[in-house]
Design an enzyme around this catalytic site. Sequence first.
Site, PDB file in Angstrom:
ATOM      1  N   HIS A 119      -3.435  -5.480   0.486  1.00 41.71           N
ATOM      2  CA  HIS A 119      -3.169  -5.763   2.007  1.00 41.71           C
ATOM      3  C   HIS A 119      -2.944  -7.335   2.164  1.00 41.71           C
ATOM      4  O   HIS A 119      -3.707  -7.693   3.486  1.00 41.71           O
ATOM      5  CB  HIS A 119      -3.709  -4.794   2.993  1.00 41.71           C
ATOM      6  N   GLU A 170      -0.883  -9.040   4.841  1.00 40.72           N
ATOM      7  CA  GLU A 170      -0.882  -9.215   6.429  1.00 40.72           C
ATOM      8  C   GLU A 170      -1.646  -8.616   7.167  1.00 40.72           C
ATOM      9  O   GLU A 170      -2.635  -9.131   8.112  1.00 40.72           O
ATOM     10  CB  GLU A 170      -0.072  -7.790   6.848  1.00 40.72           C
ATOM     11  N   CYS A 197       0.844  -1.441   0.293  1.00 38.52           N
ATOM     12  CA  CYS A 197       0.099  -0.168   0.040  1.00 38.52           C
ATOM     13  C   CYS A 197       0.890   1.694  -0.247  1.00 38.52           C
ATOM     14  O   CYS A 197       1.008   2.097  -1.060  1.00 38.52           O
ATOM     15  CB  CYS A 197      -0.862   0.064   1.248  1.00 38.52           C
TER      16      CYS A 197
END
Lengths: 107, 232
Positions: free
Chosen positions: B210, B212, B102
């Site tokens: 994302h 994660e 990002c």
Amino acid sequence: MIDLSLSDRYIYNYHKVEGFSLKQKYQARIYVTLRPSVLDPAGTAVQSGLAHMGYTDVESVRIGKYIEVSLSATDETEAHKQLDVMCDQLFANPVIENYRVELGDGS
Amino acid sequence: MAQPLSQLPTPNSQLIVKFGIIVFPGSNCDRDVVYVTRDLLGQPTRTIWHEETDLDDVDVVVVPGGFSYGDYLRCGAIARFSPIMKAVVAHAKQGKYVLGICNGFQVLTEAGLLPGALVRNRDMHFICDRVPLHVESTDSIWTQGYNNTEISLPIAHGEGCYHADPETLDRLEANGQVLFRYAGTNPNGSLNNIAGICNETKNVIGMMPHPERAADPLLGRADGLQLFKNLI
């Protein structure tokens, strides 16, 4: 001793090797604009606002950035050189933006 | 800010991979990455404050998401000049792994480690959603373990519209550097539906989604975990 009140147009700058050198103050106006190939959704949104105001004849709106920089340099060429590096590396991203620098007297 | 390397047991991995997560003022996904690499995968992980200059103890550098320097001027433009970035560039030039997520992707393009730029989303909105992605190539360490070509990851960005000149786009496509593509409706206007790319040598990756945030099965689909597992 140097009387610094002689002129506020100059900054006396001491260099070990060169001794005293004169630097002049400049005021730079930097215009950063999106390259024509890059869409400007913010500009399009503003254009629709203008249309709601009644300005339906507006053909396009492109939004850029205006940056003022005060700096001192030995001469105009040196100031331009510094500003071009600043623009290429920080003020503008050459992948998506163009820039234009106007240099004026900063005193 | 910096934390010591944690030496948690790593029962499932053959290799200890040390992760370093860069923290800029305004980063806000750094701790989510730490949770994945340290807590879920048991790898030694430390956060690295942007004023540090040494990355020698780190194998994988992660530039996390967030709003570095308040996104002032352009997203990632100011972070690119943080002291740590010299070490990140050197790390990448040595062929070591760098992952930008990002805002991290934006920082890596600004730093010239990845081609192109991320500009304002086509429809002006900040998008916070979960989107289907197509894994375009498994010929990279980042994507090698993905058996499903269709995965789902969260996105959260206002400036995620990938832009590059036509020559750069052709080169990316020809070299297989496009790793992730938006599979459904293009959410942000990215050229060629690009969601994630890598550099020519494939050791540096940048992606707007994302991984994660989709790594713990407790929170639903964990399609992002494989990307981190691939490194171990």
